[in-house]
Motif scaffolding. Structure first.
Motif, PDB file in Angstrom:
ATOM      1  N   GLY A 241     -13.859   1.050   1.578  1.00 42.70           N
ATOM      2  CA  GLY A 241     -13.792   1.212   0.149  1.00 42.70           C
ATOM      3  C   GLY A 241     -12.362   1.412  -0.332  1.00 42.70           C
ATOM      4  N   VAL A 242     -12.216   1.329  -1.627  1.00 44.74           N
ATOM      5  CA  VAL A 242     -10.916   1.505  -2.256  1.00 44.74           C
ATOM      6  C   VAL A 242     -10.552   2.983  -2.257  1.00 44.74           C
ATOM      7  N   MET A 243      -9.297   3.279  -1.928  1.00 45.99           N
ATOM      8  CA  MET A 243      -8.815   4.654  -1.957  1.00 45.99           C
ATOM      9  C   MET A 243      -8.320   4.941  -3.369  1.00 45.99           C
ATOM     10  N   ARG A 244      -9.163   5.664  -4.113  1.00 45.57           N
ATOM     11  CA  ARG A 244      -8.879   5.909  -5.532  1.00 45.57           C
ATOM     12  C   ARG A 244      -7.513   6.573  -5.737  1.00 45.57           C
ATOM     13  N   GLY A 245      -7.189   7.555  -4.901  1.00 49.50           N
ATOM     14  CA  GLY A 245      -5.908   8.264  -5.033  1.00 49.50           C
ATOM     15  C   GLY A 245      -4.722   7.332  -4.880  1.00 49.50           C
ATOM     16  N   LEU A 246      -4.828   6.370  -3.953  1.00 47.56           N
ATOM     17  CA  LEU A 246      -3.758   5.394  -3.739  1.00 47.56           C
ATOM     18  C   LEU A 246      -3.627   4.480  -4.945  1.00 47.56           C
ATOM     19  N   THR A 247      -4.754   3.992  -5.442  1.00 46.44           N
ATOM     20  CA  THR A 247      -4.770   3.107  -6.605  1.00 46.44           C
ATOM     21  C   THR A 247      -4.148   3.795  -7.821  1.00 46.44           C
ATOM     22  N   LEU A 248      -4.516   5.057  -8.038  1.00 44.95           N
ATOM     23  CA  LEU A 248      -3.969   5.809  -9.170  1.00 44.95           C
ATOM     24  C   LEU A 248      -2.465   6.015  -9.011  1.00 44.95           C
ATOM     25  N   PHE A 249      -2.032   6.324  -7.795  1.00 45.27           N
ATOM     26  CA  PHE A 249      -0.605   6.541  -7.534  1.00 45.27           C
ATOM     27  C   PHE A 249       0.195   5.276  -7.830  1.00 45.27           C
ATOM     28  N   ILE A 250      -0.287   4.135  -7.362  1.00 43.85           N
ATOM     29  CA  ILE A 250       0.395   2.864  -7.609  1.00 43.85           C
ATOM     30  C   ILE A 250       0.444   2.575  -9.114  1.00 43.85           C
ATOM     31  N   GLY A 251      -0.659   2.854  -9.804  1.00 44.74           N
ATOM     32  CA  GLY A 251      -0.693   2.681 -11.262  1.00 44.74           C
ATOM     33  C   GLY A 251       0.322   3.567 -11.958  1.00 44.74           C
ATOM     34  N   ASP A 252       0.406   4.826 -11.536  1.00 45.73           N
ATOM     35  CA  ASP A 252       1.365   5.767 -12.126  1.00 45.73           C
ATOM     36  C   ASP A 252       2.802   5.291 -11.908  1.00 45.73           C
ATOM     37  N   ILE A 253       3.083   4.789 -10.702  1.00 37.79           N
ATOM     38  CA  ILE A 253       4.429   4.279 -10.397  1.00 37.79           C
ATOM     39  C   ILE A 253       4.756   3.090 -11.307  1.00 37.79           C
ATOM     40  N   ARG A 254       3.809   2.188 -11.432  1.00 40.34           N
ATOM     41  CA  ARG A 254       4.037   0.978 -12.253  1.00 40.34           C
ATOM     42  C   ARG A 254       4.231   1.317 -13.722  1.00 40.34           C
ATOM     43  N   ASN A 255       3.636   2.425 -14.166  1.00 39.55           N
ATOM     44  CA  ASN A 255       3.731   2.815 -15.573  1.00 39.55           C
ATOM     45  C   ASN A 255       4.968   3.645 -15.889  1.00 39.55           C
ATOM     46  N   CYS A 256       5.782   3.937 -14.888  1.00 38.03           N
ATOM     47  CA  CYS A 256       6.997   4.708 -15.140  1.00 38.03           C
ATOM     48  C   CYS A 256       7.938   3.905 -16.042  1.00 38.03           C
ATOM     49  N   SER A 257       8.510   4.602 -17.019  1.00 35.55           N
ATOM     50  CA  SER A 257       9.369   3.919 -18.000  1.00 35.55           C
ATOM     51  C   SER A 257      10.804   3.774 -17.507  1.00 35.55           C
ATOM     52  N   SER A 258      11.167   4.525 -16.470  1.00 41.55           N
ATOM     53  CA  SER A 258      12.541   4.446 -15.962  1.00 41.55           C
ATOM     54  C   SER A 258      12.553   4.683 -14.458  1.00 41.55           C
ATOM     55  N   LYS A 259      13.665   4.308 -13.832  1.00 40.31           N
ATOM     56  CA  LYS A 259      13.845   4.539 -12.399  1.00 40.31           C
ATOM     57  C   LYS A 259      13.835   6.040 -12.113  1.00 40.31           C
ATOM     58  N   GLU A 260      14.382   6.823 -13.034  1.00 36.83           N
ATOM     59  CA  GLU A 260      14.434   8.283 -12.864  1.00 36.83           C
ATOM     60  C   GLU A 260      13.031   8.890 -12.845  1.00 36.83           C
ATOM     61  N   SER A 261      12.166   8.444 -13.755  1.00 36.96           N
ATOM     62  CA  SER A 261      10.800   8.995 -13.783  1.00 36.96           C
ATOM     63  C   SER A 261      10.014   8.545 -12.548  1.00 36.96           C
ATOM     64  N   GLU A 262      10.292   7.321 -12.071  1.00 33.76           N
ATOM     65  CA  GLU A 262       9.651   6.854 -10.839  1.00 33.76           C
ATOM     66  C   GLU A 262      10.079   7.727  -9.660  1.00 33.76           C
ATOM     67  N   GLU A 263      11.384   7.969  -9.562  1.00 35.80           N
ATOM     68  CA  GLU A 263      11.909   8.771  -8.463  1.00 35.80           C
ATOM     69  C   GLU A 263      11.335  10.190  -8.485  1.00 35.80           C
ATOM     70  N   LYS A 264      11.232  10.760  -9.665  1.00 41.12           N
ATOM     71  CA  LYS A 264      10.673  12.111  -9.822  1.00 41.12           C
ATOM     72  C   LYS A 264       9.219  12.138  -9.326  1.00 41.12           C
ATOM     73  N   LEU A 265       8.455  11.116  -9.710  1.00 43.29           N
ATOM     74  CA  LEU A 265       7.055  11.014  -9.294  1.00 43.29           C
ATOM     75  C   LEU A 265       6.941  10.843  -7.781  1.00 43.29           C
ATOM     76  N   VAL A 266       7.779   9.983  -7.211  1.00 43.10           N
ATOM     77  CA  VAL A 266       7.759   9.732  -5.769  1.00 43.10           C
ATOM     78  C   VAL A 266       8.101  11.005  -4.999  1.00 43.10           C
ATOM     79  N   LEU A 267       9.164  11.690  -5.416  1.00 39.97           N
ATOM     80  CA  LEU A 267       9.582  12.911  -4.708  1.00 39.97           C
ATOM     81  C   LEU A 267       8.521  14.006  -4.809  1.00 39.97           C
TER      82      LEU A 267
END
Length: 161
Positions: A1-27
């Protein structure tokens, strides 16, 4: 099955408006995973989900300097989806700068076990990882098992992996 947490994380990364917000989310996510991996009784499904997240971060260009032992534990899993994730993560993240000799030996032992397992799917995963990593230690330590499989008359590569 699909790993919902992974799907949501990828969606959140893609929705980041800047490299800084992406980096903050990743860290933030890395810190969460680091903490989760500190708990030794983490279920295989959870471990697999976190390893997939780390692989995604790695592909995005972030330094992933932990999770190698958890990926190795997944290689040793009896569940195909976990074993497959472990092999993919090991093949992707493992390189000279972030793998110590002890870890390399453990990975080789796990690969050797799968090469000698008699399970064609496990053998194929192990062979693919050996081929993709192609490091000298693998050729020195695993050439006998690889040759035995490569020249076995009854070996059928698993094309459906």
């Amino acid at each position: 099955g699909v790993m919902r947490g992974l799907t949501l994380f990828i969606g959140d990364i893609r929705n980041c408006s800047s490299k800084e917000s992406e980096e903050k989310l990743v860290l933030k996510e890395m810190a969460k995973i680091w903490k989760k991996f500190g708990n030794k009784s983490i279920p295989g499904y959870e471990k697999k989900k976190y390893i997939w997240k780390l692989m995604y971060m790695y592909i995005l260009g972030y330094d992933v300097d932990f999770g190698h032992i958890e990926a190795l534990n997944l290689i040793n899993s009896a569940k195909f989806s976990e074993k497959c994730a472990g092999y993919i993560a090991t093949g992707l993240i493992m390189n000279e700068k972030n793998v110590n000799t002890d870890h390399l030996e453990l990975v080789m032992n796990s690969i050797r076990t799968d090469l000698m397992s008699g399970n064609e799917v496990y053998e194929s995963l192990a062979l693919a990882t050996v081929a993709n990593l192609g490091c000298k230690e693998f050729s020195d330590g695993l050439h006998i098992q690889v040759q035995k499989l490569a020249f076995a008359e009854d070996f059928r590569p698993s094309y459906y992996i």
